[in-house]
Design an enzyme around this catalytic site. Structure first.
Site, mmCIF file in Angstrom:
data_model
loop_
_atom_site.group_PDB
_atom_site.id
_atom_site.type_symbol
_atom_site.label_atom_id
_atom_site.label_comp_id
_atom_site.label_asym_id
_atom_site.label_seq_id
_atom_site.Cartn_x
_atom_site.Cartn_y
_atom_site.Cartn_z
ATOM 1 N N GLN A 145 19.520 -12.070 0.905
ATOM 2 C CA GLN A 145 20.124 -10.808 1.748
ATOM 3 C C GLN A 145 19.126 -10.028 2.476
ATOM 4 O O GLN A 145 19.476 -9.450 3.745
ATOM 5 C CB GLN A 145 20.702 -9.774 0.548
ATOM 6 C CG GLN A 145 21.900 -10.647 -0.102
ATOM 7 C CD GLN A 145 22.975 -10.982 0.728
ATOM 8 O OE1 GLN A 145 23.267 -10.515 1.744
ATOM 9 N NE2 GLN A 145 23.385 -12.360 0.777
ATOM 10 N N GLU A 146 17.854 -9.964 1.983
ATOM 11 C CA GLU A 146 16.842 -9.288 2.665
ATOM 12 C C GLU A 146 16.722 -9.951 4.063
ATOM 13 O O GLU A 146 16.530 -8.997 5.122
ATOM 14 C CB GLU A 146 15.439 -9.346 2.014
ATOM 15 C CG GLU A 146 15.482 -8.421 0.651
ATOM 16 C CD GLU A 146 14.224 -8.602 0.093
ATOM 17 O OE1 GLU A 146 13.115 -8.953 0.525
ATOM 18 O OE2 GLU A 146 14.005 -8.145 -1.090
ATOM 19 N N ASP B 17 10.179 5.285 -1.430
ATOM 20 C CA ASP B 17 11.235 4.640 -1.543
ATOM 21 C C ASP B 17 12.424 5.855 -1.383
ATOM 22 O O ASP B 17 13.607 5.447 -1.953
ATOM 23 C CB ASP B 17 11.452 3.962 -2.788
ATOM 24 C CG ASP B 17 10.417 2.711 -2.580
ATOM 25 O OD1 ASP B 17 10.118 2.397 -1.854
ATOM 26 O OD2 ASP B 17 9.941 2.378 -3.835
ATOM 27 N N HIS C 203 13.439 -2.390 0.479
ATOM 28 C CA HIS C 203 13.074 -2.349 -1.007
ATOM 29 C C HIS C 203 14.368 -3.222 -1.743
ATOM 30 O O HIS C 203 15.327 -3.111 -1.433
ATOM 31 C CB HIS C 203 13.330 -0.906 -1.226
ATOM 32 C CG HIS C 203 12.796 -0.498 -2.766
ATOM 33 N ND1 HIS C 203 11.607 -0.646 -3.150
ATOM 34 C CD2 HIS C 203 13.660 -0.220 -3.861
ATOM 35 C CE1 HIS C 203 11.536 -0.494 -4.713
ATOM 36 N NE2 HIS C 203 12.952 -0.312 -4.822
ATOM 37 N N SER D 93 17.908 -2.655 0.312
ATOM 38 C CA SER D 93 18.107 -1.333 0.933
ATOM 39 C C SER D 93 16.933 -1.567 2.005
ATOM 40 O O SER D 93 15.770 -1.582 1.798
ATOM 41 C CB SER D 93 17.937 -0.137 0.205
ATOM 42 O OG SER D 93 18.692 -0.088 -1.064
ATOM 43 N N ARG E 102 0.932 -1.158 -0.046
ATOM 44 C CA ARG E 102 -0.053 0.040 -0.056
ATOM 45 C C ARG E 102 1.039 1.210 0.007
ATOM 46 O O ARG E 102 2.021 1.344 0.541
ATOM 47 C CB ARG E 102 -0.892 -0.049 1.320
ATOM 48 C CG ARG E 102 -1.709 -1.181 1.441
ATOM 49 C CD ARG E 102 -2.840 -0.750 0.516
ATOM 50 N NE ARG E 102 -3.702 0.217 0.552
ATOM 51 C CZ ARG E 102 -4.517 0.765 0.069
ATOM 52 N NH1 ARG E 102 -4.746 0.116 -1.307
ATOM 53 N NH2 ARG E 102 -5.264 1.892 0.216
ATOM 54 N N THR F 91 9.895 8.070 4.606
ATOM 55 C CA THR F 91 9.569 9.508 4.652
ATOM 56 C C THR F 91 8.424 9.722 3.412
ATOM 57 O O THR F 91 8.001 8.743 2.901
ATOM 58 C CB THR F 91 10.817 10.351 4.214
ATOM 59 O OG1 THR F 91 11.033 10.106 2.895
ATOM 60 C CG2 THR F 91 11.726 10.286 5.242
ATOM 61 N N ASN G 225 11.298 0.266 6.079
ATOM 62 C CA ASN G 225 10.844 -0.416 4.917
ATOM 63 C C ASN G 225 12.308 -1.000 4.490
ATOM 64 O O ASN G 225 13.068 -0.482 4.648
ATOM 65 C CB ASN G 225 10.148 0.643 3.994
ATOM 66 C CG ASN G 225 9.664 -0.397 2.678
ATOM 67 O OD1 ASN G 225 9.085 -1.239 2.999
ATOM 68 N ND2 ASN G 225 10.033 0.057 1.516
#
Length: 216
Positions: A176-177, A148, A112, A139, A94, A144, A110
């Site tokens: 990696q995430e 992204d 990404h 990342s 969302r 904000t 977050n």
């Protein structure tokens, strides 16, 4: 050890990053405590992961609300019932309203699937392959109002191999995430990671614009 850090995780899908966070928070010396998992989809498999770990779950169907503002207001109410110190987006599909982002300023993370600021938005692996990039990755950043675009905390960099397919590249980025997201959440829970006017701060020092780089 620092006091427990209450975490609420927002999901929309399978919840593989959620599982990595659950596994990490099970460590006795990790102050992160996942208080709740909230999904905008009742069929999100991540809800089953949360229930299996004994974590409270909530479903808030965005289609039941008249517009984004109404949904986000209800979402804030649901999240704040768990008194979160940190809100973590883990595949929450969302776009959040500015009011929501401001409400959780400095305590909203977050992940990404690209090396931001490259490839904001969707289809990041395909775009990296089509561009002929030599490196790709993922990342973690503070959220904000810019999509992204918040200050970077940590990035994992992997080489793109000759013959990499969309699936093989995506799989390696996912691995990696599952490493760097629990790391960033733990930093925050331990009081080491904060957002200031200078950007993301780790151990009182401003992180570079790339965040902390981890190369594999």
């Amino acid at each position: 050890m620092p006091n427990a850090c209450n975490v609420v995780v927002l999901i929309s899908g399978s919840g593989s990053n959620l599982q990595a966070l659950i596994d990490s928070s099970a460590a006795a010396d990790n102050p992160a405590r996942i208080r709740a998992v909230i999904s905008n989809r009742a069929d999100a498999y991540g809800l089953q992961r949360a229930k299996a770990a004994g974590i409270d779950t909530r479903v808030l169907d965005h289609k039941a609300f008249e517009g984004r503002d109404a949904f986000d207001a209800a979402l804030i109410e649901a999240i704040d019932a768990f008194a979160p110190d940190l809100v973590v987006l883990a595949g929450f599909m969302r776009i959040l309203t500015p009011g929501f982002v401001r409400h959780y300023a400095g305590r909203l993370l977050n992940i990404h699937p690209s090396l931001l600021p490259r490839y904001k938005g969707l289809h990041t692996h395909q775009r990296a392959l089509e561009a002929g990039d030599r490196e790709h990755g993922c990342s973690v950043h503070f959220v904000t109002e810019e999509l992204d675009g918040g200050p970077l905390v940590v990035q994992a960099v992997i080489p793109i191999q000759p013959g990499d397919s969309l699936d093989s590249l995506a799989q390696r980025v996912h691995q990696q995430e599952h490493s760097i997201y629990p790391l960033a959440v733990r930093w925050f829970a331990e009081g080491r990671l904060r957002l200031s006017e200078q950007g993301a701060m780790l151990d009182g020092q401003a992180l570079p614009s790339t965040g902390q780089l981890i190369r594999t």
